[in-house]
Design a protein around this motif. Structure first.
Motif, mmCIF file in Angstrom:
data_model
loop_
_atom_site.group_PDB
_atom_site.id
_atom_site.type_symbol
_atom_site.label_atom_id
_atom_site.label_comp_id
_atom_site.label_asym_id
_atom_site.label_seq_id
_atom_site.Cartn_x
_atom_site.Cartn_y
_atom_site.Cartn_z
ATOM 1 N N PRO A 80 1.039 -1.233 -0.130
ATOM 2 C CA PRO A 80 0.505 0.172 0.169
ATOM 3 C C PRO A 80 0.748 1.567 -0.020
ATOM 4 O O PRO A 80 2.279 1.327 -0.225
ATOM 5 C CB PRO A 80 -0.399 -0.276 1.587
ATOM 6 C CG PRO A 80 0.290 -1.274 1.927
ATOM 7 C CD PRO A 80 0.619 -1.765 1.341
ATOM 8 N N GLU A 81 0.124 2.138 0.064
ATOM 9 C CA GLU A 81 0.874 4.030 -0.331
ATOM 10 C C GLU A 81 0.315 4.276 1.107
ATOM 11 O O GLU A 81 -0.669 3.937 1.372
ATOM 12 C CB GLU A 81 0.267 4.729 -1.044
ATOM 13 C CG GLU A 81 1.061 5.866 -1.315
ATOM 14 C CD GLU A 81 0.666 6.426 -2.258
ATOM 15 O OE1 GLU A 81 1.684 6.081 -3.604
ATOM 16 O OE2 GLU A 81 0.195 7.180 -2.347
ATOM 17 N N TYR A 82 1.137 4.595 1.911
ATOM 18 C CA TYR A 82 0.797 5.599 3.004
ATOM 19 C C TYR A 82 1.457 7.162 3.306
ATOM 20 O O TYR A 82 2.778 7.149 3.379
ATOM 21 C CB TYR A 82 1.157 4.883 4.429
ATOM 22 C CG TYR A 82 1.210 3.824 4.681
ATOM 23 C CD1 TYR A 82 -0.353 3.146 4.315
ATOM 24 C CD2 TYR A 82 1.486 2.571 5.917
ATOM 25 C CE1 TYR A 82 -1.450 2.515 4.779
ATOM 26 C CE2 TYR A 82 0.234 1.693 6.252
ATOM 27 C CZ TYR A 82 -0.366 1.422 5.754
ATOM 28 O OH TYR A 82 -1.256 0.565 6.099
ATOM 29 N N ALA A 113 -1.208 -1.907 -4.728
ATOM 30 C CA ALA A 113 -2.896 -1.128 -4.799
ATOM 31 C C ALA A 113 -3.235 -0.212 -3.713
ATOM 32 O O ALA A 113 -2.837 -0.589 -2.633
ATOM 33 C CB ALA A 113 -3.622 -2.445 -4.513
ATOM 34 N N SER A 114 -4.159 0.546 -3.884
ATOM 35 C CA SER A 114 -4.515 1.436 -2.974
ATOM 36 C C SER A 114 -6.781 1.389 -3.657
ATOM 37 O O SER A 114 -7.027 0.995 -4.870
ATOM 38 C CB SER A 114 -3.976 2.537 -3.564
ATOM 39 O OG SER A 114 -5.084 3.499 -3.679
ATOM 40 N N PRO A 115 -6.922 1.740 -2.563
ATOM 41 C CA PRO A 115 -8.329 1.755 -3.060
ATOM 42 C C PRO A 115 -9.020 3.080 -4.035
ATOM 43 O O PRO A 115 -9.796 3.449 -4.159
ATOM 44 C CB PRO A 115 -9.404 1.802 -1.556
ATOM 45 C CG PRO A 115 -8.048 2.199 -0.550
ATOM 46 C CD PRO A 115 -6.712 1.303 -1.219
ATOM 47 N N LEU A 116 -7.998 4.161 -4.035
ATOM 48 C CA LEU A 116 -7.754 5.319 -5.276
ATOM 49 C C LEU A 116 -7.302 5.050 -5.993
ATOM 50 O O LEU A 116 -7.010 3.778 -6.423
ATOM 51 C CB LEU A 116 -6.959 6.415 -3.759
ATOM 52 C CG LEU A 116 -6.406 7.322 -3.257
ATOM 53 C CD1 LEU A 116 -6.259 7.792 -1.737
ATOM 54 C CD2 LEU A 116 -8.897 6.660 -2.110
ATOM 55 N N ALA A 117 -8.009 6.817 -6.862
ATOM 56 C CA ALA A 117 -7.509 5.688 -8.789
ATOM 57 C C ALA A 117 -6.158 5.767 -8.644
ATOM 58 O O ALA A 117 -5.956 5.596 -9.560
ATOM 59 C CB ALA A 117 -7.955 6.989 -9.175
ATOM 60 N N THR A 118 -5.266 6.688 -8.425
ATOM 61 C CA THR A 118 -3.681 6.900 -7.832
ATOM 62 C C THR A 118 -3.170 5.149 -8.078
ATOM 63 O O THR A 118 -1.908 4.809 -8.271
ATOM 64 C CB THR A 118 -3.388 7.421 -6.673
ATOM 65 O OG1 THR A 118 -3.108 7.369 -5.773
ATOM 66 C CG2 THR A 118 -3.356 9.263 -6.967
ATOM 67 N N GLY A 119 -3.592 3.990 -7.387
ATOM 68 C CA GLY A 119 -2.801 2.878 -7.360
ATOM 69 C C GLY A 119 -1.850 3.071 -6.240
ATOM 70 O O GLY A 119 -1.426 1.922 -6.463
ATOM 71 N N GLY A 120 -1.552 3.829 -5.469
ATOM 72 C CA GLY A 120 -0.155 4.263 -4.782
ATOM 73 C C GLY A 120 0.936 4.378 -5.781
ATOM 74 O O GLY A 120 2.060 3.747 -5.285
ATOM 75 N N ASP A 121 0.749 5.114 -6.682
ATOM 76 C CA ASP A 121 1.912 5.221 -7.618
ATOM 77 C C ASP A 121 3.132 5.878 -7.435
ATOM 78 O O ASP A 121 4.335 6.051 -7.875
ATOM 79 C CB ASP A 121 1.476 5.943 -8.924
ATOM 80 C CG ASP A 121 0.856 7.166 -9.091
ATOM 81 O OD1 ASP A 121 0.660 7.566 -7.471
ATOM 82 O OD2 ASP A 121 0.154 7.995 -9.589
HETATM 83 C C1 LIG Z 1 -1.966 6.687 7.864
HETATM 84 C C2 LIG Z 1 -2.390 6.553 6.372
HETATM 85 C C3 LIG Z 1 -2.124 6.691 5.171
HETATM 86 C C4 LIG Z 1 -2.445 6.596 4.380
HETATM 87 N N1 LIG Z 1 -2.040 7.124 2.857
HETATM 88 C C5 LIG Z 1 -2.493 6.734 1.766
HETATM 89 C C6 LIG Z 1 -1.142 7.488 0.052
HETATM 90 O O1 LIG Z 1 -0.846 8.497 0.359
HETATM 91 N N2 LIG Z 1 -2.217 6.992 -0.538
HETATM 92 C C7 LIG Z 1 -3.405 5.957 -0.938
HETATM 93 O O2 LIG Z 1 -3.542 5.430 -2.074
HETATM 94 N N3 LIG Z 1 -3.373 5.510 0.189
HETATM 95 C C8 LIG Z 1 -3.805 5.822 1.330
HETATM 96 N N4 LIG Z 1 -4.163 5.677 2.507
HETATM 97 C C9 LIG Z 1 -4.809 3.810 1.692
HETATM 98 C C10 LIG Z 1 -4.687 2.566 1.660
HETATM 99 O O3 LIG Z 1 -4.021 2.275 -0.168
HETATM 100 C C11 LIG Z 1 -5.609 2.011 2.356
HETATM 101 O O4 LIG Z 1 -5.419 1.077 3.558
HETATM 102 C C12 LIG Z 1 -5.369 0.407 1.914
HETATM 103 O O5 LIG Z 1 -6.435 -0.401 1.877
HETATM 104 C C13 LIG Z 1 -4.242 -0.303 2.627
HETATM 105 O O6 LIG Z 1 -3.245 -1.480 1.491
HETATM 106 P P1 LIG Z 1 -4.190 -2.839 2.293
HETATM 107 O O7 LIG Z 1 -5.040 -3.380 2.350
HETATM 108 O O8 LIG Z 1 -2.809 -4.149 1.573
HETATM 109 O O9 LIG Z 1 -3.681 -2.784 3.824
HETATM 110 C C14 LIG Z 1 -3.745 5.474 4.350
HETATM 111 C C15 LIG Z 1 -3.538 4.641 4.728
HETATM 112 C C16 LIG Z 1 -2.558 5.155 6.137
HETATM 113 C C17 LIG Z 1 -4.007 4.913 6.886
#
Ligand SMILES: Cc1cc2nc3c(=O)[nH]c(=O)nc-3n(C[C@H](O)[C@H](O)[C@H](O)COP(=O)(O)O)c2cc1C
Length: 185
Positions: A80-82, A113-121
């Motif tokens: 994921p992307e945080y 992979a991300s729920p957002l449209a950017t996909g964690g790019d």
């Molecule tokens: C602290 C935090 C920061 C996040 N930042 C981003 C982000 O920068 N970009 C993004 O696409 N999703 C972000 N997310 C949403 C994650 O993509 C989402 O929680 C995702 O499902 C995590 O992957 P997982 O299902 O493998 O745990 C963030 C979530 C958390 C909890």
């Protein structure tokens, strides 16, 4: 000969979509590919160069990570992307692998992979950059960015989207082909 691939998820969530994607890779992989998923990400100590000098012996968890990466013919990350970056737990694991050399020329797949449209790019780009510094073998065919991932899986984490299934299979097949061709040389 069987091909061994190690999956490393950047998420510690029990219902992680990224871990589920690695499990999906294991399910759809051809019969000659064994895929195991690394489970010790949250057991690694915080990296410090002082704990990683000649003469000092790193923790067993670190040695186990290094052994698992060394023993694998290829590695696939799914992260994921945080906050626009690679999760800290995953970067910590990579820091333990920088100077020990297990990634040198290792065929390596990178998925975000991300729920957002950017996909964690942005996390994807950052992870690729770090792995390239570590001289991992990363080709375009080993990379996958997956936007709006939750629409492509069922609540149990099974991949339901046919296009995603074939992209995962293509990634695994490209890595397997690379390993097989290297074996012939
Ligand atoms: C602290 C935090 C920061 C996040 N930042 C981003 C982000 O920068 N970009 C993004 O696409 N999703 C972000 N997310 C949403 C994650 O993509 C989402 O929680 C995702 O499902 C995590 O992957 P997982 O299902 O493998 O745990 C963030 C979530 C958390 C909890």
């Amino acid at each position: 000969m069987a091909i061994n691939i190690l999956g490393i998820s950047g998420s510690l969530r029990s219902s992680s979509s990224n871990t589920a994607l690695l499990r999906a890779c294991a399910v759809i992989a051809p019969a000659d590919v064994n895929m195991t998923i690394y489970e010790g990400l949250d057991k690694l100590p915080y990296f410090s160069p002082e704990l990683d000098t000649e003469g000092s012996s790193p923790a067993d968890t670190v040695l186990s990570l290094r052994n698992q990466v060394r023993a694998a013919d290829a590695v696939i990350f799914s992260t994921p992307e945080y906050a626009f970056g690679v999760p800290g737990v995953l970067k910590n694991a990579l820091d333990w692998l920088v100077s020990s050399g297990e990634f040198t020329h290792k065929p390596t797949g990178v998925i975000s992979a991300s729920p957002l449209a950017t996909g964690g790019d942005k996390a994807h780009a950052s992870l690729v950059q770090t792995l390239k510094v570590m001289t991992a073998d990363i080709q375009e065919e080993y990379k996958l960015i997956i936007p709006i991932v939750r629409t492509k899986m069922d609540p149990m984490g099974n991949v339901t989207d046919p296009e995603l299934k074939s992209s995962l299979l293509a990634l695994v097949n490209h890595l397997a082909a690379r390993i097989s061709s290297a074996d012939q040389h």
